[in-house]
Design an enzyme around this catalytic site. Structure first.
Site, mmCIF file in Angstrom:
data_model
loop_
_atom_site.group_PDB
_atom_site.id
_atom_site.type_symbol
_atom_site.label_atom_id
_atom_site.label_comp_id
_atom_site.label_asym_id
_atom_site.label_seq_id
_atom_site.Cartn_x
_atom_site.Cartn_y
_atom_site.Cartn_z
ATOM 1 N N TYR A 1 24.026 46.689 15.315
ATOM 2 C CA TYR A 1 24.311 45.272 15.084
ATOM 3 C C TYR A 1 25.528 45.102 14.176
ATOM 4 O O TYR A 1 26.460 44.357 14.489
ATOM 5 C CB TYR A 1 23.078 44.600 14.474
ATOM 6 C CG TYR A 1 23.298 43.195 13.992
ATOM 7 C CD1 TYR A 1 23.330 42.123 14.887
ATOM 8 C CD2 TYR A 1 23.487 42.921 12.642
ATOM 9 C CE1 TYR A 1 23.538 40.829 14.450
ATOM 10 C CE2 TYR A 1 23.691 41.627 12.190
ATOM 11 C CZ TYR A 1 23.721 40.585 13.102
ATOM 12 O OH TYR A 1 23.932 39.313 12.668
ATOM 13 N N ASP B 1 21.131 31.347 10.633
ATOM 14 C CA ASP B 1 22.258 31.928 9.903
ATOM 15 C C ASP B 1 23.249 30.833 9.573
ATOM 16 O O ASP B 1 23.986 30.398 10.454
ATOM 17 C CB ASP B 1 22.909 33.022 10.754
ATOM 18 C CG ASP B 1 24.039 33.744 10.041
ATOM 19 O OD1 ASP B 1 24.409 33.345 8.925
ATOM 20 O OD2 ASP B 1 24.559 34.712 10.622
#
Lengths: 126, 126
Positions: A17, A41
């Site tokens: 990631y 986020d």
């Protein structure tokens, strides 16, 4: 409790990631997530859900000139938390942010949720 | 997004929590939680719920001779994540564990959930 083998997969996924955030494509990042995964986020913003929305979200991320470094990784059960550094370069400045992200995983090692925990005050601009 | 004032409260609560884990009582720790809060410690274990169960859980913690140190604190929205060190002394050895805990909070600043993310392999025994 997850098996040792599964645990390795979670850490490997977190490392994939971070590498993809730095130098991959939005499609590559989205492929690490389960189809109905959620992303919040930063923490406190409305979560987005599903591969299409997640891929669109990361288009903004991969457009940045950024590098990532894993600082601390912890895992228990199907949850991982990691403290990491993101350095974002623009023509005019360098911004450094060191969030703690928390991810949960499904039985196939796909990310089912991600929450990125940081505040605007955590940015260091130089 | 939480206001600056609320954010201060979350960090203060985390600091109170770590101090109480080190030198407080189970009742003091449980009072930081909302009545129907959940605790999953370690991550992957069955969550416990409610003041009575949470207080009983921390009776085991406060019975230990331990000190706590906050290493990294991050916050966004009503979620806080913090990396911290717990040093547990027994007559025979010293154990150090550095989990990442994640807490969520209600509008009154009470902890609504806590998950402690670490593995058995994260213990350092000397």
């Amino acid at each position: 409790m997850a098996t040792a083998e599964t645990k390795l997969t979670y850490r490997a996924t977190v490392e994939q990631y971070l590498e993809a955030v730095s130098s991959g494509t939005a499609t590559e990042i989205a492929a690490l997530y389960a189809e109905d995964a959620t992303v919040e986020d930063p923490a406190g913003s409305p979560p987005i859900k599903g591969t299409k929305a997640i891929s669109a979200f990361y288009e903004n991320t991969v457009a940045l000139d950024c590098t990532t470094t894993l600082l601390t990784y912890r895992e228990g059960g199907r949850t991982a938390a990691f403290h990491f550094r993101v350095t974002i370069k623009t023509p005019d400045s360098t911004a450094v942010i060191t969030p703690i992200d928390v991810m949960t995983f499904d039985e196939n090692g796909k990310i089912t949720s991600m929450i990125a925990i940081f505040s605007d005050s955590d940015y260091e601009i130089s």
